[in-house]
Each structure stands twice: as structure tokens, then as C-alpha cells.
Design a protein around this motif. Structure first.
Motif, mmCIF file in Angstrom:
data_model
loop_
_atom_site.group_PDB
_atom_site.id
_atom_site.type_symbol
_atom_site.label_atom_id
_atom_site.label_comp_id
_atom_site.label_asym_id
_atom_site.label_seq_id
_atom_site.Cartn_x
_atom_site.Cartn_y
_atom_site.Cartn_z
ATOM 1 N N LEU A 147 39.597 23.692 46.735
ATOM 2 C CA LEU A 147 40.602 24.118 45.771
ATOM 3 C C LEU A 147 41.639 24.900 46.356
ATOM 4 N N THR A 148 41.450 25.733 47.232
ATOM 5 C CA THR A 148 42.309 26.465 47.947
ATOM 6 C C THR A 148 43.164 25.528 48.709
ATOM 7 N N LYS A 149 42.688 24.511 49.243
ATOM 8 C CA LYS A 149 43.292 23.553 50.107
ATOM 9 C C LYS A 149 44.237 22.702 49.343
ATOM 10 N N THR A 150 43.715 22.139 48.464
ATOM 11 C CA THR A 150 44.606 21.190 47.633
ATOM 12 C C THR A 150 45.621 21.873 46.675
ATOM 13 N N HIS A 151 45.391 23.050 46.303
ATOM 14 C CA HIS A 151 46.339 24.023 45.739
ATOM 15 C C HIS A 151 47.203 24.733 46.289
ATOM 16 N N LYS A 152 46.826 24.580 47.770
ATOM 17 C CA LYS A 152 47.716 25.371 48.834
ATOM 18 C C LYS A 152 47.726 27.187 48.489
ATOM 19 N N THR A 153 46.514 27.561 48.264
ATOM 20 C CA THR A 153 46.454 29.146 48.037
ATOM 21 C C THR A 153 45.824 29.570 49.091
ATOM 22 N N SER A 154 45.482 31.127 49.206
ATOM 23 C CA SER A 154 44.938 31.719 50.078
ATOM 24 C C SER A 154 43.372 31.312 50.421
ATOM 25 N N ARG A 155 43.098 31.089 51.620
ATOM 26 C CA ARG A 155 41.464 30.989 51.611
ATOM 27 C C ARG A 155 40.689 32.067 51.016
ATOM 28 N N ALA A 156 41.406 33.011 50.741
ATOM 29 C CA ALA A 156 40.504 34.243 50.394
ATOM 30 C C ALA A 156 39.877 34.168 49.226
ATOM 31 N N TRP A 157 40.260 33.222 48.144
ATOM 32 C CA TRP A 157 39.714 32.839 47.065
ATOM 33 C C TRP A 157 38.608 32.221 47.212
ATOM 34 N N GLU A 158 38.169 31.703 48.555
ATOM 35 C CA GLU A 158 36.765 31.289 48.538
ATOM 36 C C GLU A 158 35.704 32.081 48.287
ATOM 37 N N SER A 159 36.045 33.397 48.565
ATOM 38 C CA SER A 159 35.121 34.414 48.324
ATOM 39 C C SER A 159 34.436 34.224 46.574
ATOM 40 N N ILE A 160 35.208 33.772 45.855
ATOM 41 C CA ILE A 160 34.597 33.507 44.473
ATOM 42 C C ILE A 160 33.209 32.735 44.564
ATOM 43 N N GLY A 161 33.272 31.742 45.353
ATOM 44 C CA GLY A 161 31.992 30.831 45.591
ATOM 45 C C GLY A 161 31.013 31.653 46.367
ATOM 46 N N TRP A 162 31.270 32.689 47.379
ATOM 47 C CA TRP A 162 30.389 33.281 47.978
ATOM 48 C C TRP A 162 29.801 34.230 47.112
ATOM 49 N N LEU A 163 30.659 34.977 46.589
ATOM 50 C CA LEU A 163 30.069 36.114 45.471
ATOM 51 C C LEU A 163 29.217 35.452 44.449
ATOM 52 N N PRO B 144 31.246 40.876 36.543
ATOM 53 C CA PRO B 144 32.621 41.206 36.220
ATOM 54 C C PRO B 144 33.620 40.978 37.295
ATOM 55 N N LEU B 145 33.281 41.076 38.373
ATOM 56 C CA LEU B 145 34.046 40.826 39.517
ATOM 57 C C LEU B 145 34.487 39.328 39.799
ATOM 58 N N GLY B 146 33.283 38.634 39.635
ATOM 59 C CA GLY B 146 33.387 37.343 39.875
ATOM 60 C C GLY B 146 34.258 36.642 38.829
ATOM 61 N N GLY B 147 34.064 36.813 37.557
ATOM 62 C CA GLY B 147 34.640 36.607 36.193
ATOM 63 C C GLY B 147 36.164 36.944 36.416
ATOM 64 N N LEU B 148 36.498 38.150 36.880
ATOM 65 C CA LEU B 148 37.970 38.709 36.970
ATOM 66 C C LEU B 148 38.680 37.589 38.107
ATOM 67 N N VAL C 243 37.924 42.804 31.734
ATOM 68 C CA VAL C 243 36.981 42.736 32.654
ATOM 69 C C VAL C 243 37.098 44.092 33.532
ATOM 70 N N SER C 244 38.282 44.466 33.888
ATOM 71 C CA SER C 244 38.635 45.700 34.767
ATOM 72 C C SER C 244 38.015 46.835 34.019
ATOM 73 N N PHE C 245 38.355 46.819 32.787
ATOM 74 C CA PHE C 245 37.438 47.898 31.720
ATOM 75 C C PHE C 245 36.065 47.939 32.008
ATOM 76 N N VAL C 246 35.160 46.887 31.824
ATOM 77 C CA VAL C 246 34.028 46.616 32.012
ATOM 78 C C VAL C 246 33.555 47.188 33.467
ATOM 79 N N PHE C 247 34.271 46.766 34.314
ATOM 80 C CA PHE C 247 33.840 46.830 35.684
ATOM 81 C C PHE C 247 34.233 48.432 36.195
ATOM 82 N N LEU D 2 39.733 45.967 43.873
ATOM 83 C CA LEU D 2 40.491 45.559 42.827
ATOM 84 C C LEU D 2 41.955 45.411 43.033
ATOM 85 N N LEU D 3 42.494 46.192 43.816
ATOM 86 C CA LEU D 3 43.865 46.406 44.156
ATOM 87 C C LEU D 3 44.152 45.070 44.984
#
Ligand code: PFF
Length: 477
Positions: A79-95, A394-398, A439-443, A461-462
Motif C-alpha cells: 500500500l505504501t508503494k501503490t499510494h506513494k506514501t512514506s515507507r515508514a507506514w510499513e511499521s503498522i505491519g511490523w507492530l 492503541p499505537l497500532g490503532g492510532l 486513542v491518544s487519550f488511552v495511550f 506520537l509526535l
């Protein structure tokens, strides 16, 4: 490639997601949290969060799986490739993969306790036992690493067998037998509770709303619980979503999952508290509610041993249908990425989670104190692992909410959602603003518990916030 597999029926995703959602969280955690937090007010906040935050993120997570048609890690990369977003979002999968692994390790140990109690109930060992005996029995279980390891091994091996057999022969067939059986058993236990317990007291406890009963801590726990119970942010729903039929409606399915999950928690709560009130026991027992208070209630009731046994079989079945959803995301990744066979991939995941689970086993006995975990983090290994998952979840959900709401190409998202513009905009508002804020609140609640981790956590978070913003700027440029 296994990612192109699709469930046999249009409705199977619903079955699988309900199987994942309904588990120890509904039968064990929800009743005791409600008991500790004053009943009705807790339930109100829980239900509101499910509705305003849980359902929108559930839709987002399922969508990420379905559009990518791959395991969470590979799917996010795609998805990061097809939507041309930052690779860093891949961390959602790893997390997600890391959380699934950690949760499985202790979930299996606790489910193992249910195995022990199924045995005790069905053999009639607890008939007529008094409070001291039952509570000493639970302590004896916790004090025995050998026994706990045995149950943990049996439970995780059985779950592995189901996933190893593949999504059709294993997961689908297993769920098709298990889920209807669970609903029947739940109703049987409820009827038994109504006849032999005090259902009026239970209903008034659960459904009388008094906001003064609810502390801030209770508020936050209600929100955290709504994430755990819907299996959000851990890749489980994304992995199952990858096999979902393109024709099924994301919105309707997510609402149905949340509805069934909540209904099961309520019915379980009603049944359990009927028995607890009927036997004149305490509601605020904490985690021991299911393993000490409930066996005590069954010990004195007509056919208590049989119904108690049936009840713990329900707990076991619900736990298995959840644990298989924790194995699937990692196993599917290993198959896709390293071309392993499914049995190989499942074996690697499960053996590793089993070994990790031994840390939870010894946290209740030989490593109950004085370990490196106590020295470094002021808690046992089990409590530390649980804390980690409480942060990751919550981090994953966020991140899922931010990614789906801000980073993805919104025209594609709208196509995938397949709804009218009003609902699309409502959903997008919920995942863009309401979800992340809640979610930030829970987090942030976990931060005081993590002392030394305040700075890195805030930093994380930042970073997420900056990403969201940069993606947005890029899209609108
Ligand atoms: N939702 C499950 C329960 O309520 O017991 C727990 C769970 C399963 C959490 C799968 C996360 C997950 F990925």
C-alpha cells in the motif's frame, strides 16, 4: 501466493472476525473490569467507544487487508508503494506482528487455566468445595510451572493445528463448528444463571447508569477494553480482511462484528453476575472473578459441575478462535516472504510464542520476584509483556486510523468503502479526528506507568503526527 486466497463464502469474514473478537476479553476481562468499575457507567463508555472509535477503525483495518490482499507486513509495504506514501507506514505491519506474537504468548497461558478448570469441573473435583479450598486450588495452579506449561503447550498446539491446516480446511471449518456451539453454550449458561442465580441483581448492576461510579481510570480502561475486545491494531483483522470477498460491505460487516461482540460480552456479564449475586459473592474480584468466584458459585449449585464444565469449554472455544487469529498474520507473512509451507510457518511462529509464554508461566511462581524485569521495569515478565501490548495496541490503532484517514488516496478509499458520500465523510471524520484523539487519550494513560519511557513515547506520537501532516500536505499539493 496465499495472499490471493479468499474465504469460501461471502459471510466467512464475519464469522472469522467474530471468532477473533469474542474471546477471553469478553468472558474473562469484560466482566471483571465491569465489576471493578461500578457496572453501568463503565458499560456506557465502553459502548460509546466501540461505536465512535472501534467501528471506524475496524472498517479501516479490514479495508487495509482487503485492498492489499496480503499479510499485514507485506500488505502495508504494497500500500505504501501503490499510494506513494512514506515507507515508514510499513511499521503498522511490523507492530501488528510483534503484538500478535506477544499477546499469543500470554493468551495461551491464561487459556490454559481454563483447560485446568474444565477438567476440575467435569471430574466433579470442586463439588461442595468452600471458598478457602477453591482459592487455594487456584494458588496451587499458579505455583506449579509444570502444570501451567503442560496446559499452555496443549492449548497452543491445538491452535497451531487448526491454522496449519490452512484457511479453508483449518480456520473456516473449525470456526463453522465452534462458533454456533459457543452461542448455544452461552445461552445455556445464561438460562442456568437465570434459574439458579439472581438475574435481577445482575441486570440492575450492569444496566443502572451512575456516572459517579466511574473514575477517570475506569473511563480509560473502558476505552482500552473496547480495543482489545475488537482485536484492533494487531494485524489479526487485517490478515483476515485479506481473504474477504470484495462484494461484502465493509461497513455492515464491521457493525455486525461489533454488535455480536458486545452482545456476547453483555450476555456473559449477565450470566456470570447472576451466579455471583445468587451465591452472595463479591463483584469486584478482579482477574480471579472467573477462576475463583465462578467455580465457587458452581460448587454449590444443582448440576454445577456439569454446567461449570460446559462454561469452561465455552471459554476454551472462544480463546481458541481468538488465538488462531493471532497466529495467522505472522504465519501468512512467513509464507509470503520466505516461501515457506504453511505448516513450517505456523510451527516457527508457535514454537517461538510458546517459548516466550514460558516467561509468563514462571512470572507466577519461580520468577515472581527479584528478576531482571523487576529490577529494570518494576514488574514481572508477564506484567511487562502485557504492558508492552497495552502500548502497541492503541499505537497500532492510532496509526491505522491516521494512515487510512490521511495518507491513502481518498478516491481509492471511497471506492473500496463503496458507500455514499455522507457516510464516507462521516467515517473519514471519525478516523481522522475522533479516533486519533480518543486513542491518544488511552495511550497517554499508560505513560505514568512507564516512567522512563515518557520521552520516547511522546516522541513516537509526535513522529506519527508529523507523518500524517506531511502526507496530507503532499496529497493536497
Ligand atoms: N479480541 C480477543 C478477546 O477479546 O479475547 C483478544 C484478541 C484476539 C486481541 C486477537 C487481539 C487479537 F489480535
Amino acid at each position: 501466493m496465499s495472499g490471493h486466497n479468499v474465504w469460501t463464502h461471502k459471510g466467512t469474514f464475519l464469522l472469522a472476525a467474530v471468532g477473533s473478537a469474542v474471546g477471553l476479553g469478553n468472558l474473562w476481562r469484560f466482566p471483571y473490569l465491569t465489576g471493578e468499575n461500578g457496572g453501568g457507567a463503565f458499560i456506557l463508555i465502553y459502548a460509546l467507544t466501540i461505536f465512535a472509535v472501534g467501528i471506524p477503525i475496524l472498517i479501516a483495518e479490514t479495508m487495509l487487508g482487503r485492498t492489499s490482499r496480503q499479510s499485514p507486513i507485506m500488505g502495508m509495504r504494497h500500500l505504501t508503494k501503490t499510494h506513494k506514501t512514506s515507507r515508514a507506514w510499513e511499521s503498522i505491519g511490523w507492530l501488528g506482528a510483534a503484538s500478535a506474537f506477544l499477546i499469543l504468548s500470554f493468551y495461551s497461558v491464561i487459556a490454559g487455566w481454563a483447560l485446568h478448570y474444565t477438567w476440575l469441573m467435569l471430574t466433579g473435583s470442586l463439588v461442595g468445595a468452600d471458598a478457602a479450598t477453591i482459592s487455594a486450588g487456584f494458588d496451587a495452579l499458579l505455583a506449579s510451572p509444570g502444570l501451567m506449561t503442560l496446559y499452555h503447550t496443549l492449548f497452543i498446539a491445538f491452535s497451531a493445528l487448526i491454522v496449519g491446516m490452512g484457511i479453508h480446511k483449518g480456520i473456516e471449518s473449525g470456526l463453522r463448528i465452534m462458533m454456533p456451539a459457543l452461542f448455544v453454550i452461552l445461552i445455556v449458561v445464561l438460562i442456568y444463571g437465570v434459574i439458579n442465580g439472581d438475574v435481577r441483581a445482575a441486570a440492575s448492576f450492569l444496566f443502572t447508569f451512575n456516572i459517579a461510579d466511574l473514575s477517570l481510570e475506569g473511563w480509560l480502561q473502558a476505552m482500552g477494553q473496547s480495543f482489545f475486545t475488537l482485536s484492533l491494531g494487531m494485524g489479526a483483522i487485517m490478515a483476515y480482511g485479506a481473504y474477504m470477498s470484495s462484494e461484502a460491505s465493509l461497513t455492515r460487516t464491521a457493525i455486525a462484528v461489533a454488535f455480536v461482540d458486545t452482545a456476547v460480552a453483555m450476555v456473559a456479564g449477565l450470566a456470570i453476575f447472576s451466579l455471583v449475586f445468587g451465591a452472595g459473592l463479591e463483584t469486584g474480584q478482579g482477574p480471579g472473578l472467573m477462576f475463583v468466584t465462578l467455580p465457587l458459585a458452581f460448587a454449590d449449585m444443582p448440576f454445577g459441575a456439569l454446567v461449570g464444565g460446559v462454561f469452561f469449554i465455552l471459554v476454551l472455544g472462544a480463546a481458541i478462535s481468538s488465538s488462531i487469529s493471532l497466529i495467522e498474520p505472522v504465519a501468512a507473512f512467513l509464507v509470503e516472504r520466505f516461501d515457506m509451507t504453511r505448516p513450517q510457518a505456523v510451527t516457527i511462529m508457535v514454537v517461538a510464542a510458546w517459548a516466550m509464554g514460558l516467561l509468563t508461566v514462571v512470572s507466577f511462581n519461580i520468577w515472581a520476584e527479584g528478576t531482571i524485569f523487576h529490577a529494570l521495569f518494576g514488574r514481572s515478565a508477564f506484567e511487562f509483556i502485557e504492558l508492552l501490548t497495552n502500548i502497541f495496541m492503541p499505537l497500532g490503532g492510532l496509526m491505522i486510523a491516521l494512515f487510512a484517514g490521511w495518507a491513502l488516496t481518498q478516491s481509492e478509499v471511497m471506492k473500496e468503502l463503496g458507500t455514499n458520500i455522507t457516510w464516507f465523510k462521516t467515517w473519514r471524520f471519525l478516523v481522522r479526528f475522533v479516533g486519533p484523539a480518543a486513542v491518544s487519550f488511552v495511550f497517554l494513560r499508560t505513560i505514568p506507568q512507564v516512567e522512563g519511557y515518557v520521552v520516547p513515547t511522546l516522541g513516537a506520537l509526535l513522529i506519527v503526527g508529523v507523518f500524517a501532516l506531511s502526507q496530507r500536505l503532499r496529497k493536497s499539493a
